[in-house]
Design an enzyme around this catalytic site. Structure first.
Site, PDB file in Angstrom:
ATOM      1  CB  CYS A   1      67.562 106.226  11.510  1.00  0.00           C
ATOM      2  SG  CYS A   1      69.269 106.816  11.698  1.00  0.00           S
TER       3      CYS A   1
ATOM      4  CB  CYS B   1      68.414 109.740  10.702  1.00  0.00           C
ATOM      5  SG  CYS B   1      69.432 108.360  10.143  1.00  0.00           S
ATOM      6  CG  ASP B   2      64.695 110.845  11.289  1.00  0.00           C
ATOM      7  OD1 ASP B   2      65.224 111.690  10.551  1.00  0.00           O
ATOM      8  OD2 ASP B   2      64.257 109.753  10.877  1.00  0.00           O
TER       9      ASP B   2
END
Length: 313
Positions: A137, A140-141
């Site tokens: 992701c 997300c990261d």
């Protein structure tokens, strides 16, 4: 159905953000939901480290802790939890019959929140470093790798979208693809190829993710699939852009799934089967975020409450 069979007002399949939010809302409505935790308890957040984009946590929160907090909140209002997964389901009967292997549970309503599992390469080193530089992701990261050199594996639109998004943070992205030609749409491929910070390695496979001992990605051992030559690519992160697999196979033939297996919904969470609702990543192929999953879990629970009221609960 035997006279002593267990009948629940609602059963929720899945214990990620969507399922747990549905549990919180339905439990507060005094529906006493039963939540089946599934084969990946906690969903994608259970293998995520720091979550910085979930509202209400200005300093961020560890993914497993966020899931545990939501689970405690759902339990506080009366949610019953059961380990296990759905073996089969019969949606042609009322109440629905859910075969959990050891027993059968009957449900007046059902919320599918079983999520979608990221596709992984299947390397032991990759699995050991999930959450430590290996991610599925970018949203997300990606932030954690500002100014670093990273790699994206894949050849479709998902990989191009990940690579383009990651240019906001990384100083260099290398897209690694096993084939000579890409499956991505022309427009997405052209955008990625035109970006000065994205480079491409074709006919190349990842043999090993380096850094297991240090618990931090330090590079990739690559093999050219035509010449057999092995090289090492120094990177600080590996992002998988090879898609997701929705956990909805057990419903095939009973509800509408799209070509990739995602549950087809209308009006956000409705399926074509009355009393059956779907939320989260099992029906969301576009956003796939914790907060959007939680929002759709809320919607599903509210619709369950209304459905039961309309049908004489």
């Amino acid at each position: 159905m035997s006279p002593t069979a267990e009948i629940r007002d609602t059963v929720i399949l899945g214990s990620g953000c969507a399922g747990l939010t549905a549990a919180i809302y339905s439990a507060r409505a005094n529906l006493k939901p039963l939540l089946i935790e599934g084969h990946e308890p906690g969903g994608q957040l259970s293998i995520t480290t720091l979550v910085e984009n979930f509202p209400g946590w200005p300093e961020g929160i560890q993914g497993p802790q966020l899931i545990e907090n939501m689970k405690e909140q759902a339990a506080r209002f009366g949610t019953d939890f059961r380990m296990g997964h759905l073996v089969s389901v019969d949606l042609s009967v009322r109440p629905f019959a859910l075969n959990l292997g050891s027993d059968t549970v009957h449900a007046r309503t059902l919320i599918i929140a079983s999520g979608a599992s990221a596709r992984w390469l299947g390397l032991p080193s990759e699995q050991a470093l999930i959450g430590h530089g290996v991610s599925s992701c970018a949203t997300c990261d990606g932030f954690f790798f500002s100014g670093k050199e990273i790699a994206v594996v894949g050849g479709g639109d998902s990989a191009m979208e990940e690579a383009l998004f990651l240019t906001r943070f990384a100083k260099k992205i290398t897209v690694i693809h096993r084939r000579e030609h890409f499956r991505a749409s022309r427009i997405m491929l052209d955008r990625a190829m035109a970006h000065p910070n994205i480079e491409f390695l074709t006919n190349t496979g990842v043999e090993e993710v380096l850094g297991v001992e240090q618990k931090d990605v330090s590079g990739l051992r690559l093999r050219h699939l035509v010449t057999g030559e092995e090289t090492v690519l120094p990177v600080s992160a590996l992002f998988l852009g090879i898609g997701h697999v929705p956990n909805a196979k057990m419903f095939a033939g009973q509800i509408d799934l799209d070509d990739d297996g995602y549950v087809k919904t209308h009006n956000n969470v409705f399926t074509r089967v009355p009393g059956l609702f779907a939320c989260g990543d099992v029906q969301d192929r576009r956003y796939r975020q914790a907060i959007t999953a939680a929002g759709s879990g809320c919607m599903a629970a509210l619709e369950v409450e209304k459905f039961l009221e309309d049908h004489g609960r």
